[in-house]
Design a protein around this motif. Structure first.
Motif: not given
Lengths: 403, 236
Positions: A321-325, A398-399, B64-65, B90, B93
């Motif tokens: 999720k953090l990578m943007g998936a 994601p965090n 992210i936040v 998302r 990012r």
């Protein structure tokens, strides 16, 4: 890139064991359905095979399978005289348990109306139908009596001349076919001593009644075989099976015979319904409920497995999720694994079932329709089971990667 | 000097960022009115004690936040303003940002090459092109011969290089690194910092690195310091 496949490759051993475990569980579900089918088919097997239009039984009974039914042998002739009847045969069916070669053996004895009926309609897979009026039998192969084997039942010895396949009674006992007279002989067999005692008692009774005193022949006859005494009547049969002439409505013949005060008559469907509704209904419902429970248990176990697999990947899901998936990537990872697990477990269930089901003591009949239905159910529970995991994965922030 | 870049071609412009956790008596102001900018090709160190708000600031910039207040523009696009995201966070990012953390956070069931390719494939790059770029990046970062190994078979330094390769895969305009050398020895830590500088200068990306490691500060173009949520004056 297929993430589900790569995750499985990485945890191959665990996935294989999980698949086998789930496969065994699904095999039970499959087997339960097969036992259910087997029960229904066993219950109606004979009725279907005989394919009679009408079953004439003792008045107000639901014989000959649901309860004892006794009819005089000449009922066969009375029925044959009804307009529209093409043929009528006596039917004898009873279960015995004897010892053979030191092992207990349960047989459902079926009488065939010799000489018209020699068992040609039976699914004979080896040997031949009956060839003589006495001392021959056609045994189901599940009895494990080789052709030529001599089996002593009562005072007589019968030779196995043919083998049927999958002929079992509604109770699951293997069938053996004899001529009607042999079947009756087996049914009414009594020991020599019992016969002697009965004849003595009969003689004593005749001596003390007027008829005996005035008719000396009666006293003489009372010491002879029961079959030679007209007043005692012939041995009874269980039912009479009737075929009506082509073009005649069986319901019409049924209505005629139904008027007789000493018999009850059932149609083919009525007899079948009696078997299903009376004999196997509870077992059928019990198996059905058990099957539903097993499906629920499978779904819960599958859900827990998939949920646990997802929990193991939560950090990776957060990273994705953090990578943007997109959510579809995450959803695909879980859902594909769920479906693959379901499909492979189903395959395992099928393969092991093919090997194991014939070893079951009662018949397990898995039909293509049942297989398709179970495949649909497995697909459904795979999707449902993954819902928990998907919900968990989609709720991950994601965090959490930073935690 | 200031917390803003003197370069006109700023890849990041963040103004008045504030992040508050909790409310009432439990309220904690993690980041207070932080303003900074980073130019393309510039590498900036973000220093400060634990709990100063460095990582939180990074999560705000990385979308992210969401911050409580402030404005963020990345690559000329306003991504957060007036209390709400202006873009799909998302998607933004994956298209414009690269992340590296203290732990490499590689997907354990993917090889080094696949980890890099994944970043591109989720950004809709064709598989063949992704494979080619992953190979080039891993070679560039000196771990090309380890491309087919799973993360568990790589050393900590190698894993971190693969994580950098993954962060670079989509040619991000801004790379955010949160203590990327904390788990490495000083030699490997310096190598990674030099790597970031190289990436910033050669790939023309803006790089912000949160670090405690003062031994490698010479590789940075600028350093900023945070304390108690305040983004303070830069150090020389």
């Amino acid at each position: 890139m297929n993430l589900a496949g790569r995750d499985i490759r990485h945890n191959f051993g665990r996935f294989v064991l999980t698949t086998i475990g789930l496969g065994l569980l699904l095999m039970l579900v499959m087997g339960m359905g097969g036992i259910y089918r087997g029960l229904v088919q066993d219950a109606t097997l004979l009725v279907d095979r005989i394919d009679a239009d009408l079953w004439v039984v003792q008045k107000d009974t639901r014989g000959p399978f649901a309860e004892i039914s006794r009819l005089p042998s000449n009922m066969e002739d009375r029925v044959r005289a009804v307009p529209g009847v093409a043929s009528s045969h006596g039917f004898v069916s009873h279960t015995i348990q004897r010892e053979h070669n030191g092992l207990p053996m349960r047989i459902t004895v079926q009488g065939l109306s010799w000489p018209e009926d020699r068992g040609g309609w039976l699914p004979i897979v080896a040997g031949r139908p009956l060839g003589q009026s006495h001392y021959e039998m056609i045994a189901d192969e599940s009895l494990k009596l080789p052709i030529g084997e001599k089996v002593k039942l009562g005072k007589d010895t019968y030779t196995v001349v043919g083998h049927t396949r999958a002929m079992t009674s509604p109770a699951g006992d293997s069938m053996a076919f004899f001529t009607l007279h042999d079947a009756q002989a087996i049914q009414f067999d009594t020991s020599g001593e019992a016969t002697r005692l009965e004849r003595s008692a009969r003689y004593a009774r005749a001596e003390h009644i007027d008829l005996g005193r005035t008719q000396p022949q009666t006293i003489e006859r009372s010491r002879g075989p029961a079959s030679e005494i007209p007043a005692l009547g012939p041995a009874v049969i269980s039912a009479v099976v009737v075929k009506v002439q082509p073009g005649i409505d069986p319901a019409h013949v049924q209505s005629v015979i139904a008027k007789w005060p000493d018999v009850t008559v059932y149609s083919f469907e009525g007899q079948r319904e009696l078997l299903l509704g009376g004999i196997v209904d509870r077992s059928r419902r019990q198996l059905g409920l058990f099957r539903i429970l097993l499906i629920i248990v499978s779904a819960i176990i599958m859900a827990l497995i998939l949920y646990t697999l997802t929990l193991d990947k939560l950090h990776d899901v957060a990273m994705l999720k953090l990578m943007g998936a997109r959510n579809s990537v995450i959803l695909g990872l879980i859902l594909q694994q769920a479906l693959l697990l379901g499909v492979l477990a189903y395959g395992v269930a099928y393969i092991i079932g093919q090997w194991a089901f014939p070893l079951f003591p009662r018949r397990v009949i898995v039909t293509p329709e049942d297989l398709w239905a179970l495949a649909g159910i497995v697909a459904g529970i795979s999707v449902l089971a993954s819902v928990l995991g998907i919900a968990k994965a989609l709720s991950v922030e994601p965090n959490e990667v930073l935690a | 000097m200031s917390t803003t870049s003197h370069d006109r071609d700023a890849v990041l412009e963040a103004t008045g960022l504030t992040k508050i956790y909790g409310s009432g008596h439990t309220e904690v102001v993690a980041v207070r009115d932080a303003t900074l900018s980073v130019a393309r090709g510039e590498i900036v160190a973000l220093l400060g004690p634990s709990g100063a708000g460095k990582s939180t600031l990074l999560t705000l910039i990385g979308l992210i936040v969401p911050p409580n207040t402030g404005r963020i523009a990345i690559g000329g696009s306003v991504v957060f303003d007036d209390h709400r995201m202006r873009v799909n966070a998302r998607r933004f990012r994956r298209q414009h940002l690269g992340f590296v953390f203290q732990k490499a956070n590689l997907i354990p069931f993917l090889t080094a090459s696949e980890n890099v390719r994944l970043a591109m494939e989720i950004n809709d790059h064709p598989s063949r092109a992704a494979k080619q770029r992953a190979s080039e990046l891993l070679d560039y970062l000196g771990v090309g011969e380890r491309a087919d190994h799973l993360p568990s078979k790589l050393s900590g330094g190698e894993q971190q290089r693969v994580a950098v390769a993954r962060a670079l895969a989509n040619r991000p305009s801004l790379i955010l690194a949160d203590e990327p050398t904390a788990a490495l020895d000083s030699v490997r830590g310096r190598q990674v910092m030099e790597l970031f500088a190289k990436v910033a200068h050669e790939q023309n990306a803006g790089v912000i690195v949160v670090t405690h490691d003062h031994r490698a500060l010479d590789v940075f173009d600028r350093t900023l310091e945070m304390e108690d949520g305040h983004l303070g004056r830069p150090t020389d």
